[in-house]
Design an enzyme around this catalytic site. Structure first.
Site, PDB file in Angstrom:
ATOM      1  N   ASP A  66       0.909  -1.508   0.298  1.00  0.00           N
ATOM      2  CA  ASP A  66       0.067   0.137  -0.146  1.00  0.00           C
ATOM      3  C   ASP A  66       0.817   1.571   0.223  1.00  0.00           C
ATOM      4  O   ASP A  66       2.421   1.407   0.326  1.00  0.00           O
ATOM      5  CB  ASP A  66      -1.034   0.128   0.830  1.00  0.00           C
ATOM      6  CG  ASP A  66      -0.533  -0.631   2.765  1.00  0.00           C
ATOM      7  OD1 ASP A  66       0.888  -0.457   2.346  1.00  0.00           O
ATOM      8  OD2 ASP A  66      -0.962  -0.691   3.406  1.00  0.00           O
ATOM      9  N   ASP A 132      -7.962  -2.606  13.883  1.00  0.00           N
ATOM     10  CA  ASP A 132      -9.117  -3.071  13.690  1.00  0.00           C
ATOM     11  C   ASP A 132      -9.590  -4.735  12.804  1.00  0.00           C
ATOM     12  O   ASP A 132     -10.328  -4.728  12.454  1.00  0.00           O
ATOM     13  CB  ASP A 132      -9.941  -2.033  12.823  1.00  0.00           C
ATOM     14  CG  ASP A 132      -8.604  -2.074  12.202  1.00  0.00           C
ATOM     15  OD1 ASP A 132      -8.171  -2.232  11.859  1.00  0.00           O
ATOM     16  OD2 ASP A 132      -9.409  -0.588  11.381  1.00  0.00           O
ATOM     17  N   HIS A 134      -7.368  -4.372   9.936  1.00  0.00           N
ATOM     18  CA  HIS A 134      -7.192  -4.109   8.867  1.00  0.00           C
ATOM     19  C   HIS A 134      -5.392  -5.220   8.325  1.00  0.00           C
ATOM     20  O   HIS A 134      -5.154  -4.915   9.459  1.00  0.00           O
ATOM     21  CB  HIS A 134      -6.797  -2.816   8.684  1.00  0.00           C
ATOM     22  CG  HIS A 134      -5.845  -2.162   8.793  1.00  0.00           C
ATOM     23  ND1 HIS A 134      -6.303  -1.477   9.450  1.00  0.00           N
ATOM     24  CD2 HIS A 134      -4.731  -2.408   9.147  1.00  0.00           C
ATOM     25  CE1 HIS A 134      -4.740  -0.141   9.982  1.00  0.00           C
ATOM     26  NE2 HIS A 134      -4.026  -1.223   9.546  1.00  0.00           N
ATOM     27  N   GLU A 139     -10.021  -2.015   5.586  1.00  0.00           N
ATOM     28  CA  GLU A 139     -10.441  -1.158   6.145  1.00  0.00           C
ATOM     29  C   GLU A 139     -11.926  -2.728   6.989  1.00  0.00           C
ATOM     30  O   GLU A 139     -12.340  -3.331   5.926  1.00  0.00           O
ATOM     31  CB  GLU A 139     -11.111   0.391   6.431  1.00  0.00           C
ATOM     32  CG  GLU A 139     -10.150   1.434   6.397  1.00  0.00           C
ATOM     33  CD  GLU A 139      -8.940   0.997   7.793  1.00  0.00           C
ATOM     34  OE1 GLU A 139      -8.983  -0.135   8.481  1.00  0.00           O
ATOM     35  OE2 GLU A 139      -8.323   1.769   7.847  1.00  0.00           O
TER      36      GLU A 139
HETATM   37  C1  F6R Z   1       1.096  -1.967   5.846  1.00  0.00           C
HETATM   38  C2  F6R Z   1      -0.190  -1.458   6.012  1.00  0.00           C
HETATM   39  C3  F6R Z   1      -0.754  -1.951   7.611  1.00  0.00           C
HETATM   40  C4  F6R Z   1      -0.232  -2.488   8.866  1.00  0.00           C
HETATM   41  C5  F6R Z   1      -0.314  -1.927  10.052  1.00  0.00           C
HETATM   42  C6  F6R Z   1       0.434  -2.763  11.050  1.00  0.00           C
HETATM   43  O1  F6R Z   1       2.451  -1.680   5.017  1.00  0.00           O
HETATM   44  O2  F6R Z   1      -0.534  -2.534   5.012  1.00  0.00           O
HETATM   45  O3  F6R Z   1      -1.594  -2.846   7.299  1.00  0.00           O
HETATM   46  O4  F6R Z   1       0.380  -3.922   8.860  1.00  0.00           O
HETATM   47  O5  F6R Z   1      -1.569  -1.337  10.118  1.00  0.00           O
HETATM   48  O6  F6R Z   1       0.975  -1.625  10.922  1.00  0.00           O
HETATM   49  P1  F6R Z   1       2.311  -1.739  12.721  1.00  0.00           P
HETATM   50  O7  F6R Z   1       3.105  -2.261  12.254  1.00  0.00           O
HETATM   51  O8  F6R Z   1       2.616  -0.201  12.946  1.00  0.00           O
HETATM   52  O9  F6R Z   1       1.117  -2.298  13.981  1.00  0.00           O
END
Ligand code: F6R
Length: 239
Positions: A66, A132, A134, A139
């Site tokens: 992403d 959440d 995701h 989401e």
């Molecule tokens: C990042 C991504 C997100 C993160 C998620 C957890 O490329 O796709 O889904 O993996 O938000 O983020 P952290 O590792 O910062 O807790």
């Protein structure tokens, strides 16, 4: 789904071994990258393994999950910048073989799926998980058959990610993300989760129902998923 629990350091080493095994068997493997805090120990370990000569990324291609809409690759909070800084600059990958969805040209995002397909499909997709549920920036409520698309970020996700920005107002409101189907198309998947704040969602996506309310729960239906957890993230799982 296989679940491994160990210290944060240990799981980074274990997950890195998966990459080493894959790339040593298939030197032109396609890997899928994630950003955020969670993969940093793994990326450090991969850089170490590469420097030690245990693995070479020379013929590897990489497709990231992403990118924030509106940030170009030079912006220090863009995911392209993050990947260069945390991984690509420290391994022998050809930077031209590294792909991150464009946050600037978002006209036809599912072109990214065509690029992945043309390259041969992702062999090993790395995921983190949001509190959440995701994965990527898919989401809750995202359709399971979604391909790469633009999403409006949940306020909660923006708040969580504001730790990397000067203020919440600087956090982009939209992102472009691989869809859930794009992720599920990968031949194998590694999800890493660490820390107490992930314990509840970890329990939910592994032990709860498969539902779009928890996007990561779809992984229960994938034939080859490995989940690496530290003790805190695993603390609410049934033994
Ligand atoms: C990042 C991504 C997100 C993160 C998620 C957890 O490329 O796709 O889904 O993996 O938000 O983020 P952290 O590792 O910062 O807790």
């Amino acid at each position: 789904m296989k679940v491994y629990v160990a210290s944060e350091k240990e799981i980074a080493k274990m997950a890195a071994q998966r990459y080493v095994q894959l790339i040593n068997t298939k030197p032109n493997a396609i890997i899928g990258g994630a950003t955020g805090s969670t993969p940093i120990p793994l990326y450090k370990e991969l850089a170490k393994q590469c420097k030690a000569g245990n693995v070479s990324f020379k013929n590897v291609k990489s497709f990231n999950l992403d990118e924030y809409v509106g940030l170009d690759g030079n912006h220090n909070q863009s995911y392209r910048y993050f990947m260069n800084k945390q991984l690509f600059n420290h391994i022998d990958i050809d930077i031209n073989n590294t792909f991150v969805p464009s946050g600037i040209d978002t006209k036809n995002p599912s072109r990214y799926d065509d690029m992945i397909k043309a390259a041969g499909g992702v062999d090993l997709q790395l995921l983190g998980i949001g509190v959440d549920g995701h994965i990527g920036f898919n989401e809750p409520g995202t359709k399971f058959d979604s391909l790469t698309h633009v999403v409006k970020l949940e306020q909660n996700t923006r708040e969580v990610n504001s730790r990397f920005f000067k203020s919440i107002n600087d956090v982009p409101t939209h992102a472009v993300t691989m869809g859930i189907k794009t992720v599920m198309n990968a031949r194998s998947i590694i999800l890493i989760a660490t820390g107490k704040n992930k314990a509840k969602i970890v329990k939910e996506f592994i032990e709860g129902p498969v539902t779009t309310k928890c996007p990561a729960s779809i992984l229960q239906l994938h034939p080859f998923v490995e989940v690496y957890l530290d003790e805190e993230a695993a603390s609410l799982l049934k033994k």
